[in-house]
Design a protein around this motif. Structure first.
Motif, PDB file in Angstrom:
ATOM      1  N   PRO A  79       0.804  -1.220   0.000  1.00 51.64           N
ATOM      2  CA  PRO A  79       0.000   0.000   0.000  1.00 51.64           C
ATOM      3  C   PRO A  79       0.840   1.276   0.000  1.00 51.64           C
ATOM      4  O   PRO A  79       0.565   2.217  -0.752  1.00 51.64           O
ATOM      5  CB  PRO A  79      -0.836  -0.124   1.285  1.00 51.64           C
ATOM      6  N   THR A  80       1.875   1.312   0.841  1.00 49.40           N
ATOM      7  CA  THR A  80       2.716   2.510   0.891  1.00 49.40           C
ATOM      8  C   THR A  80       3.513   2.663  -0.404  1.00 49.40           C
ATOM      9  O   THR A  80       3.705   3.779  -0.903  1.00 49.40           O
ATOM     10  CB  THR A  80       3.663   2.457   2.099  1.00 49.40           C
ATOM     11  N   ALA A  81       3.963   1.543  -0.973  1.00 52.04           N
ATOM     12  CA  ALA A  81       4.675   1.597  -2.246  1.00 52.04           C
ATOM     13  C   ALA A  81       3.796   2.181  -3.340  1.00 52.04           C
ATOM     14  O   ALA A  81       4.291   2.871  -4.249  1.00 52.04           O
ATOM     15  CB  ALA A  81       5.149   0.202  -2.641  1.00 52.04           C
ATOM     16  N   SER A  82       2.501   1.929  -3.285  1.00 50.31           N
ATOM     17  CA  SER A  82       1.584   2.508  -4.270  1.00 50.31           C
ATOM     18  C   SER A  82       1.652   4.026  -4.243  1.00 50.31           C
ATOM     19  O   SER A  82       1.716   4.679  -5.296  1.00 50.31           O
ATOM     20  CB  SER A  82       0.153   2.037  -3.982  1.00 50.31           C
ATOM     21  N   ALA A  83       1.640   4.599  -3.030  1.00 48.68           N
ATOM     22  CA  ALA A  83       1.724   6.060  -2.915  1.00 48.68           C
ATOM     23  C   ALA A  83       3.082   6.577  -3.368  1.00 48.68           C
ATOM     24  O   ALA A  83       3.178   7.616  -4.037  1.00 48.68           O
ATOM     25  CB  ALA A  83       1.455   6.484  -1.474  1.00 48.68           C
ATOM     26  N   VAL A  84       4.149   5.854  -3.015  1.00 49.76           N
ATOM     27  CA  VAL A  84       5.500   6.259  -3.433  1.00 49.76           C
ATOM     28  C   VAL A  84       5.607   6.265  -4.951  1.00 49.76           C
ATOM     29  O   VAL A  84       6.115   7.230  -5.556  1.00 49.76           O
ATOM     30  CB  VAL A  84       6.555   5.316  -2.823  1.00 49.76           C
ATOM     31  N   LEU A  85       5.103   5.224  -5.593  1.00 51.78           N
ATOM     32  CA  LEU A  85       5.207   5.145  -7.048  1.00 51.78           C
ATOM     33  C   LEU A  85       4.329   6.173  -7.738  1.00 51.78           C
ATOM     34  O   LEU A  85       4.680   6.670  -8.813  1.00 51.78           O
ATOM     35  CB  LEU A  85       4.860   3.731  -7.520  1.00 51.78           C
ATOM     36  N   GLY A  86       3.203   6.523  -7.139  1.00 52.88           N
ATOM     37  CA  GLY A  86       2.395   7.603  -7.699  1.00 52.88           C
ATOM     38  C   GLY A  86       3.174   8.903  -7.740  1.00 52.88           C
ATOM     39  O   GLY A  86       3.155   9.638  -8.740  1.00 52.88           O
TER      40      GLY A  86
END
Length: 438
Positions: A311-318
């Motif tokens: 989930p946190t990686a999703s925000a980082v990649l965004g």
């Protein structure tokens, strides 16, 4: 920029979040290239210790390095997931000085020294993005910073720490005590071996500072946030909330408030009772949710997973895709907006409601004394409930009074509680909890 020249990406940290970011960069390389316009090439992953087995991260082992200071000088974009203040601060400042845009999940650093990072980004003409610093996967900061840029945000109520939400939710649903529920959270991986940052509210306070800074165009640091954790929440508090058809949540609260000197902002973190009819009351387990009230948009709620690797990686990649597009186009995203420069009010000037439980003598005139104590501090009573109980020592009758107030300043309410505790007819102020959302 040459359409075929890759953008060099350096990762700082290869823990739960960092490794998830690396995996997704590799596994979704073609899609990310199509979205950005050029490939994203990992040029290095900084780690604290060399030689550990990192076979779960699908990259060339030669990319792992302990030379973080060198790595940040040869990247176009630096992604930081190590956390903490130092050496993260110096590494990010060095990266920006060498022309790299920064994507970070470091809430503690942003709350401690955000203005320094913003100034460095402005001086270097690069981006500083940090969606993952608050509420994990939930798209929250960019909507506040960009989508609501033309509106007037008035108040934010947020469940921004999954550990404390899990603990309070289980105390409510199972009747378990605080220590028992924390142990359960640790066993499930929702809480660290040392849960202090979560249960004492430090994590939520850093996030509250970031939210307030963006929403109110004012510099707010973590030290400006009044902080109380959940360690003093008891089973009796949970039961009292149930009697009012409420639940107890640890909320980050940031709101505009009027004072005699004009408008200011109040930023605080503490446990509150909220009605079960409020949208935040239904947020269960380790999920996060943030409730935003704006003048034109009205009430909005953002909900989702607030932590975890993917989930946190999703925000980082965004964020990574956004700043990469800016690199390709030769543009920049929005920087710091602190033009309003509103004063951060002392906690005593914030407005709230109280739920107060009193153990009092069961005799005529006691209720009048209690009402006088409230009136002496200009605090209006909303409801009073009385129940006769048996004194465990004398066997005689006593009374339990539960008072819920109208909104008043924290200072007035606190002074009222002090006055109540000094009355001869009040044996004990059993519990005091703030009430929100009604």
């Amino acid at each position: 920029m040459n359409d075929h020249k890759p953008l060099r990406v350096a990762l700082l940290g290869c823990g739960v979040v960092g490794s998830a970011v690396a995996r997704r960069l590799v596994e979704h390389a073609d899609d990310l290239t199509a979205r950005v316009g050029v490939p994203l090439e990992i040029v290095g992953i900084a780690v604290r210790r060399a030689g550990r087995d990192r076979s779960d991260v699908p990259v060339d082992p030669s990319l792992f390095t302990t030379e973080a200071a060198d790595l940040v000088t040869r990247a176009d974009i630096v992604v930081e997931t190590v956390g903490g203040i130092d050496p993260a601060r110096e590494l990010l400042l060095s990266a920006m000085a060498h022309g790299a845009s920064v994507v970070t999940a470091n809430k503690a650093l942003l709350a401690e020294d955000g203005p320094t990072l913003y100034a460095a980004a402005d001086a270097a003409g690069v981006d500083l993005y940090y969606e993952a610093a608050v509420a994990g996967a939930i798209p929250l900061l960019r909507p506040i910073r960009e989508s609501l840029a033309g509106d007037d945000v008035r108040k934010i109520l947020g469940i921004v720490n999954g550990t404390t939400n899990f603990v309070l939710d289980k105390m409510d649903s199972t009747g378990a005590g605080f220590a028992e529920t924390v142990a359960q959270a640790q066993a499930l991986g929702y809480a660290e071996a040392d849960p202090t940052a979560d249960v004492e509210g430090f994590d939520a306070a850093a996030k509250a500072a970031i939210l307030a800074s963006l929403a109110f165009h004012t510099r707010v640091a973590g030290r400006d946030v009044h902080r109380e954790g959940i360690t003093e929440v008891t089973a009796s508090d949970i039961a009292a909330a149930k009697e009012m058809d409420c639940v107890v949540k640890l909320l980050a609260i940031a709101e505009k408030a009027s004072t005699d000197d004009g408008e200011g902002i109040s930023v605080r973190v503490h446990p509150v009772m909220i009605p079960r009819s409020h949208p935040l009351a239904s947020v269960r387990d380790a999920f996060n949710a943030v409730f935003v009230e704006a003048s034109a948009a009205g009430q909005l709620m953002f909900y989702g997973r607030g932590a975890g690797g993917d989930p946190t990686a999703s925000a980082v990649l965004g964020d990574l895709v956004a700043v990469a597009r800016h690199k390709v186009n030769g543009s920049r995203g929005p920087g710091e907006s602190a033009y309003a420069d509103l004063p951060v009010l002392d906690f005593g000037q914030s407005w709230t409601r109280y739920h107060i439980s009193l153990d009092v003598e069961d005799r005529p005139g006691v209720l009048a004394q209690v009402a006088t104590a409230f009136a002496s501090h200009d605090v209006s009573i909303e409801t009073v409930r009385q129940r006769v109980v048996t004194d465990p020592d004398s066997g005689g009758p006593r009374a339990e009074l539960v008072v819920v107030t109208h909104r008043a300043t924290e200072a007035a309410l606190n002074a009222t509680v002090e006055t109540l505790s000094e009355l001869d007819s009040v044996a004990d102020v059993v519990s005091v909890m703030r009430v929100e959302g009604a």
